[in-house]
Scaffold this active site. Sequence first.
Site, PDB file in Angstrom:
ATOM      1  N   ASP A  32      71.906  66.541 -35.105  1.00 42.53           N
ATOM      2  CA  ASP A  32      72.542  67.437 -34.136  1.00 42.53           C
ATOM      3  C   ASP A  32      72.451  66.849 -32.741  1.00 42.53           C
ATOM      4  OD1 ASP A  32      72.788  69.048 -36.255  1.00 42.53           O
ATOM      5  OD2 ASP A  32      71.640  70.741 -35.439  1.00 42.53           O
ATOM      6  N   PHE A  35      74.835  64.129 -32.241  1.00 39.48           N
ATOM      7  CA  PHE A  35      76.162  64.710 -32.103  1.00 39.48           C
ATOM      8  C   PHE A  35      76.350  65.259 -30.691  1.00 39.48           C
ATOM      9  CE2 PHE A  35      79.008  68.291 -31.990  1.00 39.48           C
ATOM     10  CZ  PHE A  35      80.160  67.713 -32.498  1.00 39.48           C
ATOM     11  N   ASP A  36      75.345  65.995 -30.218  1.00 39.15           N
ATOM     12  CA  ASP A  36      75.463  66.579 -28.886  1.00 39.15           C
ATOM     13  C   ASP A  36      75.564  65.522 -27.806  1.00 39.15           C
ATOM     14  OD1 ASP A  36      75.701  69.210 -29.521  1.00 39.15           O
ATOM     15  OD2 ASP A  36      73.552  69.536 -29.674  1.00 39.15           O
ATOM     16  N   SER A  81      81.655  79.230 -30.083  1.00 46.89           N
ATOM     17  CA  SER A  81      80.418  78.531 -30.430  1.00 46.89           C
ATOM     18  C   SER A  81      79.412  78.727 -29.292  1.00 46.89           C
ATOM     19  CB  SER A  81      80.761  77.062 -30.620  1.00 46.89           C
ATOM     20  OG  SER A  81      79.654  76.383 -31.112  1.00 46.89           O
ATOM     21  N   LEU A  82      78.378  77.917 -29.252  1.00 49.64           N
ATOM     22  CA  LEU A  82      77.367  78.044 -28.190  1.00 49.64           C
ATOM     23  C   LEU A  82      77.185  76.699 -27.517  1.00 49.64           C
ATOM     24  CD1 LEU A  82      74.581  80.023 -30.071  1.00 49.64           C
ATOM     25  CD2 LEU A  82      75.808  80.834 -28.067  1.00 49.64           C
ATOM     26  N   GLU A 107      66.507  85.260 -29.679  1.00 50.46           N
ATOM     27  CA  GLU A 107      66.509  85.440 -31.134  1.00 50.46           C
ATOM     28  C   GLU A 107      66.613  84.097 -31.839  1.00 50.46           C
ATOM     29  OE1 GLU A 107      70.754  87.005 -32.121  1.00 50.46           O
ATOM     30  OE2 GLU A 107      70.323  87.496 -30.052  1.00 50.46           O
ATOM     31  N   LYS A 109      68.052  81.111 -33.938  1.00 47.84           N
ATOM     32  CA  LYS A 109      69.375  80.546 -34.248  1.00 47.84           C
ATOM     33  C   LYS A 109      69.287  80.117 -35.711  1.00 47.84           C
ATOM     34  CE  LYS A 109      72.707  77.137 -32.534  1.00 47.84           C
ATOM     35  NZ  LYS A 109      73.253  76.878 -33.824  1.00 47.84           N
ATOM     36  N   ASP A 111      70.152  78.689 -39.272  1.00 48.90           N
ATOM     37  CA  ASP A 111      70.904  77.485 -39.618  1.00 48.90           C
ATOM     38  C   ASP A 111      71.644  77.698 -40.940  1.00 48.90           C
ATOM     39  OD1 ASP A 111      71.810  75.001 -39.186  1.00 48.90           O
ATOM     40  OD2 ASP A 111      69.986  73.949 -39.785  1.00 48.90           O
ATOM     41  N   ARG A 130      84.328  80.995 -39.489  1.00 48.60           N
ATOM     42  CA  ARG A 130      84.689  80.823 -38.086  1.00 48.60           C
ATOM     43  C   ARG A 130      85.999  80.044 -37.953  1.00 48.60           C
ATOM     44  NH1 ARG A 130      80.661  77.740 -34.130  1.00 48.60           N
ATOM     45  NH2 ARG A 130      81.780  75.923 -34.868  1.00 48.60           N
ATOM     46  N   TYR A 212      74.266  89.357 -35.958  1.00 50.06           N
ATOM     47  CA  TYR A 212      73.683  89.318 -34.615  1.00 50.06           C
ATOM     48  C   TYR A 212      74.612  89.797 -33.515  1.00 50.06           C
ATOM     49  CZ  TYR A 212      76.211  84.906 -34.948  1.00 50.06           C
ATOM     50  OH  TYR A 212      77.183  83.961 -35.151  1.00 50.06           O
ATOM     51  N   LYS A 298      67.862  74.422 -28.621  1.00 48.30           N
ATOM     52  CA  LYS A 298      67.637  73.773 -29.921  1.00 48.30           C
ATOM     53  C   LYS A 298      66.234  73.192 -29.991  1.00 48.30           C
ATOM     54  CE  LYS A 298      71.122  72.221 -32.073  1.00 48.30           C
ATOM     55  NZ  LYS A 298      71.950  72.516 -33.234  1.00 48.30           N
ATOM     56  N   CYS A 389      74.381  35.874 -36.246  1.00 48.66           N
ATOM     57  CA  CYS A 389      74.038  36.680 -37.414  1.00 48.66           C
ATOM     58  C   CYS A 389      72.697  36.221 -37.990  1.00 48.66           C
ATOM     59  CB  CYS A 389      75.134  36.544 -38.469  1.00 48.66           C
ATOM     60  SG  CYS A 389      74.676  37.315 -40.028  1.00 48.66           S
ATOM     61  N   CYS A 392      73.581  34.430 -41.488  1.00 48.18           N
ATOM     62  CA  CYS A 392      74.381  33.217 -41.655  1.00 48.18           C
ATOM     63  C   CYS A 392      74.578  32.438 -40.363  1.00 48.18           C
ATOM     64  CB  CYS A 392      75.731  33.558 -42.269  1.00 48.18           C
ATOM     65  SG  CYS A 392      76.802  34.453 -41.133  1.00 48.18           S
ATOM     66  N   CYS A 407      79.078  40.776 -37.830  1.00 47.50           N
ATOM     67  CA  CYS A 407      79.158  39.394 -38.258  1.00 47.50           C
ATOM     68  C   CYS A 407      80.574  39.215 -38.822  1.00 47.50           C
ATOM     69  CB  CYS A 407      78.122  39.110 -39.348  1.00 47.50           C
ATOM     70  SG  CYS A 407      78.431  37.519 -40.133  1.00 47.50           S
ATOM     71  N   CYS A 412      79.394  35.575 -45.285  1.00 46.26           N
ATOM     72  CA  CYS A 412      77.987  35.788 -44.905  1.00 46.26           C
ATOM     73  C   CYS A 412      77.224  36.276 -46.141  1.00 46.26           C
ATOM     74  CB  CYS A 412      77.923  36.825 -43.793  1.00 46.26           C
ATOM     75  SG  CYS A 412      76.258  37.413 -43.481  1.00 46.26           S
TER      76      CYS A 412
HETATM   77  S1  IVH Z   1      75.614  83.908 -30.955  1.00 46.48           S
HETATM   78  C1  IVH Z   1      79.579  84.271 -28.896  1.00 46.48           C
HETATM   79  N1  IVH Z   1      73.375  84.184 -32.295  1.00 46.48           N
HETATM   80  O1  IVH Z   1      75.166  79.211 -34.105  1.00 46.48           O
HETATM   81  C2  IVH Z   1      78.322  84.348 -29.671  1.00 46.48           C
HETATM   82  N2  IVH Z   1      74.878  82.481 -32.968  1.00 46.48           N
HETATM   83  O2  IVH Z   1      76.084  76.868 -32.590  1.00 46.48           O
HETATM   84  C3  IVH Z   1      77.996  83.028 -30.199  1.00 46.48           C
HETATM   85  N3  IVH Z   1      74.123  81.193 -34.897  1.00 46.48           N
HETATM   86  O3  IVH Z   1      78.634  79.819 -34.322  1.00 46.48           O
HETATM   87  C4  IVH Z   1      77.063  83.030 -31.304  1.00 46.48           C
HETATM   88  N4  IVH Z   1      72.226  82.259 -35.216  1.00 46.48           N
HETATM   89  O4  IVH Z   1      77.158  80.413 -36.314  1.00 46.48           O
HETATM   90  C5  IVH Z   1      74.517  83.501 -32.170  1.00 46.48           C
HETATM   91  N5  IVH Z   1      71.369  84.539 -33.403  1.00 46.48           N
HETATM   92  C6  IVH Z   1      72.506  83.875 -33.284  1.00 46.48           C
HETATM   93  C7  IVH Z   1      72.842  82.827 -34.152  1.00 46.48           C
HETATM   94  C8  IVH Z   1      74.041  82.137 -33.956  1.00 46.48           C
HETATM   95  C9  IVH Z   1      73.012  81.286 -35.662  1.00 46.48           C
HETATM   96  C10 IVH Z   1      75.182  80.191 -35.108  1.00 46.48           C
HETATM   97  C11 IVH Z   1      76.570  80.777 -35.101  1.00 46.48           C
HETATM   98  C12 IVH Z   1      77.291  80.060 -33.995  1.00 46.48           C
HETATM   99  C13 IVH Z   1      76.496  78.795 -33.906  1.00 46.48           C
HETATM  100  C14 IVH Z   1      76.683  78.113 -32.567  1.00 46.48           C
END
Ligand code: IVH
Length: 663
Positions: A32, A35-36, A81-82, A107, A109, A111, A130, A212, A298, A389, A392, A407, A412
């Site tokens: 992750d 990726f970020d 998303s977040l 709260e 998050k 997975d 989503r 949530y 995260k 290399c 080779c 290479c 090689c």
């Molecule tokens: S809030 C607009 N709360 O995380 C509200 N997301 O990376 C946005 N996720 O798409 C989401 N636990 O699938 C929220 N307690 C939580 C969460 C949560 C898991 C996931 C969710 C969201 C993703 C974003």
Amino acid sequence: MDEIRKKMQKLEEKVRHHQYLYYVKNSPEISDMEFDQLFKELQKLEEANPGYSSPNSPTKVVGSDLDNRFEKFTHKIPVLSLENTYNIAELNEWIQKTGIEHKYSIEWKIDGASIVLYYEKGELTKGVTRGTGGVGDDVTENIRTIKNIPLKLKEPLTIYVRGEVYMGFQDFEKLNESFGGKFANPRNLAAGTIKYKNSIQVTKRPLKIFTYDGYIPEGKVSKNSDMLEIMKKNLLPVSEDICFAKGKDIPDVIADFQKKKDALDYPVDGLVIKLDDISLRTKLGTTSHSPRWARAFKFDAIMKETTIINIDFAVGRTGKITPRANVEPIQLAGTTVKYATLHNQDYINELGVGIGAKVKVAKRGEIIPAVEKVIEPGPSGVFQLPQDCPACKTKLVKVDDSVDLFCPNKKCPDREKNSLIFFCQKKQMDIEGLGEKQVALLYDKKFIRSVVDLYDLYKKKDELMELEGFGKKSVEIILKGIEDSKQKDFKVVLPSLGLSEVGHKVTEILIENGFDDIDKIIEQAKSENPMESLLEIHGLGPRTVDSLIKNFTDKDVLKTIEKLKKAGLKFKAQVVKKSDFKPFENQSWCVTGSFENFQPRDKALEIITHYGGKKVSSVSSKTTHLLAGEAGGSKIKKAKELGVQIVNEKEFLEMLKEYGITL
Ligand code: IVH
């Protein structure tokens, strides 16, 4: 400037590719955090060069999980998303800006996979992924099987609820055991399961949900905490662990959460911090990707300290050089780690790492361990990859603007050896008796240099039996394995050659589109205008088409194919016999929108190709028909402009009836 534009395009493509692996394939290849980093790099470049930023950049839309096997559902609320933060300093900056005196919720998050539940007058009517945030996959039947999702609420509420479908660790382990440990982690399994086409299979998987967030179109709820109470009262499973605190107290609350994390029986990858007051949320608004009133915090993956003893290199079959740190062995997430990747020179420079350095190594999401942090740089300074290399001694090169070194020598020894290992492995030709070790030995002892040599090995049976560890029996198994591989279908043979961009998926697409014989592919690649008809094929992008043409006009590749053909390998696919009745002959059909009788819509195209027609992915002057379902988009406009015949579902069904074709 053009360089920057190119770099941004490449980066966009890369981010999209990793989103696809994560959200659609449920099989990520990078962590992750990595990726970020890519995501933020793209964001920065877009900020600095707004003129070059494309409107559909992955920074502006959520990562899509859409899958064409499901019916689409247009979300009634944007499913955003977040934005991720990785340290308290970054998070604090946001809290300061948003307001330290305001009330926030903190709260877990969870997975898993993001889902929206639509309740109308208290009844569950839809469960939707989503998707793109605007349109999701309708997975209602699967969602209905999840035991802690109420099908009916206590009150006759119309409410749209967001939640995360997940699998607990214990349930995952039990299930994974019965499958011989084939699943990587609960997240990928949960996200994969809600996309099963057969909901009976879903009932067998112990999925659960945490909800949530709720939205009541006709309600006037002013605090998210009140909304959560309404949800709980209506039997929607809300986490018991949600905490509320003022902005300034959030770091303490986070510390408490972190202490509890390891005792949880479900996977979490961080925390979510949200403003509680809905009118404040509205005031702050959202970007097209994420709300400004929430942040994800995260968790770092488990990291362990160790020392780099040495740095060596893997030369892959494509020639890519991957530096690898050999570290003092450490225990990490249940395994002993002796090696950790250093990715490439840019990564090494960024870390400032060298031999002898004290480093932190992490393993994220079951992926190869990587050196993530430097505690003390080594005595010998920042490590520099060699210019030649290691296998080779050929001068290494950079391809396009990739950060990796390659290479370029096709002969090689490491490239040759790894190509052979690739060819024989399970996912490819699956040659019995020829695992990595055996192939390496046969290569080192000069029995084989290329895949062609495998098919002459039988001539050296006696010499093979002399090799250490190669008794009569194992030589017989190997030779039989090689002989049997001649029966493998073209759809396996072609991707086993390891040509760039020609994997299983591309091979399948080629076959489906009439390129079911190597000669047809070669002929196309050698033709005067090879791009055009290949680009029309659904699923082949410009990069793939470019590679296809390069590969199938390359002398060495053609020679290898010729020799393998002579050895008896199959270069023609065993195609399901097409109908002799060809009412769609000489027609070229494109499809748009969704259909009641053809789900997924590819089923309609299958009928067309079975009865002599061709399918194309975009409308062009060569397209003869556009099959237009519900909510067809820009293709209809294009078809009208070009005078392409547009056929709706009803007309198509009538057409089939007329031809005597039954569904
Ligand atoms: S809030 C607009 N709360 O995380 C509200 N997301 O990376 C946005 N996720 O798409 C989401 N636990 O699938 C929220 N307690 C939580 C969460 C949560 C898991 C996931 C969710 C969201 C993703 C974003």
